[in-house]
Motif scaffolding. Sequence first.
Motif, PDB file in Angstrom:
ATOM      1  N   GLU A  17       0.818  -1.215   0.000  1.00  0.00           N
ATOM      2  CA  GLU A  17       0.000   0.000   0.000  1.00  0.00           C
ATOM      3  C   GLU A  17       0.853   1.267   0.000  1.00  0.00           C
ATOM      4  N   ARG A  18       2.099   1.159   0.342  1.00  0.00           N
ATOM      5  CA  ARG A  18       3.001   2.314   0.279  1.00  0.00           C
ATOM      6  C   ARG A  18       3.290   2.723  -1.160  1.00  0.00           C
ATOM      7  N   TYR A  19       3.259   1.767  -2.061  1.00  0.00           N
ATOM      8  CA  TYR A  19       3.656   2.012  -3.441  1.00  0.00           C
ATOM      9  C   TYR A  19       2.470   2.164  -4.385  1.00  0.00           C
ATOM     10  N   VAL A  20       1.354   1.546  -4.064  1.00  0.00           N
ATOM     11  CA  VAL A  20       0.174   1.585  -4.919  1.00  0.00           C
ATOM     12  C   VAL A  20      -1.005   2.068  -4.081  1.00  0.00           C
ATOM     13  N   LYS A  21      -1.706   3.083  -4.583  1.00  0.00           N
ATOM     14  CA  LYS A  21      -2.869   3.589  -3.858  1.00  0.00           C
ATOM     15  C   LYS A  21      -4.023   2.601  -3.986  1.00  0.00           C
ATOM     16  N   MET A  22      -4.488   2.103  -2.858  1.00  0.00           N
ATOM     17  CA  MET A  22      -5.643   1.217  -2.833  1.00  0.00           C
ATOM     18  C   MET A  22      -6.268   1.267  -1.448  1.00  0.00           C
ATOM     19  N   HIS A  23      -7.532   0.877  -1.390  1.00  0.00           N
ATOM     20  CA  HIS A  23      -8.220   0.806  -0.107  1.00  0.00           C
ATOM     21  C   HIS A  23      -7.692  -0.381   0.683  1.00  0.00           C
ATOM     22  N   ILE A  24      -7.880  -0.325   1.981  1.00  0.00           N
ATOM     23  CA  ILE A  24      -7.346  -1.381   2.843  1.00  0.00           C
ATOM     24  C   ILE A  24      -8.000  -2.734   2.538  1.00  0.00           C
ATOM     25  N   GLN A  33      -9.124  -3.742  -0.414  1.00  0.00           N
ATOM     26  CA  GLN A  33      -8.518  -4.220  -1.656  1.00  0.00           C
ATOM     27  C   GLN A  33      -7.142  -4.805  -1.379  1.00  0.00           C
ATOM     28  N   TYR A  34      -6.397  -4.158  -0.513  1.00  0.00           N
ATOM     29  CA  TYR A  34      -5.066  -4.652  -0.158  1.00  0.00           C
ATOM     30  C   TYR A  34      -5.147  -6.013   0.519  1.00  0.00           C
ATOM     31  N   ARG A  35      -6.084  -6.179   1.428  1.00  0.00           N
ATOM     32  CA  ARG A  35      -6.240  -7.461   2.132  1.00  0.00           C
ATOM     33  C   ARG A  35      -6.608  -8.587   1.169  1.00  0.00           C
ATOM     34  N   ILE A  36      -7.518  -8.299   0.252  1.00  0.00           N
ATOM     35  CA  ILE A  36      -7.912  -9.317  -0.728  1.00  0.00           C
ATOM     36  C   ILE A  36      -6.748  -9.651  -1.638  1.00  0.00           C
ATOM     37  N   LEU A  37      -5.973  -8.641  -2.045  1.00  0.00           N
ATOM     38  CA  LEU A  37      -4.803  -8.881  -2.882  1.00  0.00           C
ATOM     39  C   LEU A  37      -3.797  -9.783  -2.177  1.00  0.00           C
ATOM     40  N   ILE A  38      -3.542  -9.529  -0.907  1.00  0.00           N
ATOM     41  CA  ILE A  38      -2.596 -10.354  -0.144  1.00  0.00           C
ATOM     42  C   ILE A  38      -3.117 -11.787  -0.024  1.00  0.00           C
ATOM     43  N   ILE A  39      -4.410 -11.948   0.205  1.00  0.00           N
ATOM     44  CA  ILE A  39      -4.977 -13.294   0.320  1.00  0.00           C
ATOM     45  C   ILE A  39      -4.865 -14.043  -1.005  1.00  0.00           C
ATOM     46  N   LEU A  40      -5.211 -13.384  -2.105  1.00  0.00           N
ATOM     47  CA  LEU A  40      -5.133 -14.043  -3.418  1.00  0.00           C
ATOM     48  C   LEU A  40      -3.696 -14.365  -3.816  1.00  0.00           C
ATOM     49  N   LEU A  41      -2.775 -13.448  -3.565  1.00  0.00           N
ATOM     50  CA  LEU A  41      -1.359 -13.722  -3.845  1.00  0.00           C
ATOM     51  C   LEU A  41      -0.846 -14.873  -2.989  1.00  0.00           C
ATOM     52  N   SER A  42      -1.275 -14.922  -1.737  1.00  0.00           N
ATOM     53  CA  SER A  42      -0.859 -16.014  -0.850  1.00  0.00           C
ATOM     54  C   SER A  42      -1.350 -17.357  -1.356  1.00  0.00           C
ATOM     55  N   ILE A  43      -2.598 -17.394  -1.809  1.00  0.00           N
ATOM     56  CA  ILE A  43      -3.143 -18.644  -2.338  1.00  0.00           C
ATOM     57  C   ILE A  43      -2.384 -19.075  -3.584  1.00  0.00           C
ATOM     58  N   CYS A  44      -2.116 -18.128  -4.485  1.00  0.00           N
ATOM     59  CA  CYS A  44      -1.400 -18.459  -5.731  1.00  0.00           C
ATOM     60  C   CYS A  44       0.020 -18.944  -5.444  1.00  0.00           C
ATOM     61  N   ILE A  45       0.754 -18.200  -4.670  1.00  0.00           N
ATOM     62  CA  ILE A  45       2.144 -18.564  -4.379  1.00  0.00           C
ATOM     63  C   ILE A  45       2.211 -19.846  -3.559  1.00  0.00           C
ATOM     64  N   GLY A  46       1.332 -19.964  -2.560  1.00  0.00           N
ATOM     65  CA  GLY A  46       1.318 -21.163  -1.727  1.00  0.00           C
ATOM     66  C   GLY A  46       0.935 -22.409  -2.494  1.00  0.00           C
ATOM     67  N   TYR A  47      -0.036 -22.286  -3.403  1.00  0.00           N
ATOM     68  CA  TYR A  47      -0.450 -23.448  -4.197  1.00  0.00           C
ATOM     69  C   TYR A  47       0.669 -23.905  -5.129  1.00  0.00           C
ATOM     70  N   VAL A  48       1.317 -22.957  -5.790  1.00  0.00           N
ATOM     71  CA  VAL A  48       2.393 -23.321  -6.723  1.00  0.00           C
ATOM     72  C   VAL A  48       3.574 -23.936  -5.981  1.00  0.00           C
ATOM     73  N   SER A  49       3.981 -23.330  -4.882  1.00  0.00           N
ATOM     74  CA  SER A  49       5.125 -23.874  -4.146  1.00  0.00           C
ATOM     75  C   SER A  49       4.771 -25.199  -3.479  1.00  0.00           C
TER      76      SER A  49
END
Length: 71
Positions: A32-39, A41-57
């Motif tokens: 959120e320091r680098y990209v303007k977004m609501h909190i 949206q940020y939480r959902i982004l972190i959850i989706l990225l976690s699922i993607c990275i965790g599933y692949v690894s």
Amino acid sequence: MESSNINSFLDLAIQLFFIGLAFWSLNDIHLERYVKMHINQYRILIILLSICIGYVSGSFFIWVINMTINH
């Protein structure tokens, strides 16, 4: 039959472990320091990225285990 249940449970546990590990790791990045977004949206982004990275690894880790067992 029982062996496939154990393998399925082990696969699920590994996937959940790696998703949790990815979530724990991504919490310290603070995008959120680098990209303007609501909190929210940020939480959902972190959850989706976690699922993607965790599933692949996790899938890679399971694949490595299966390759070492079968060869």
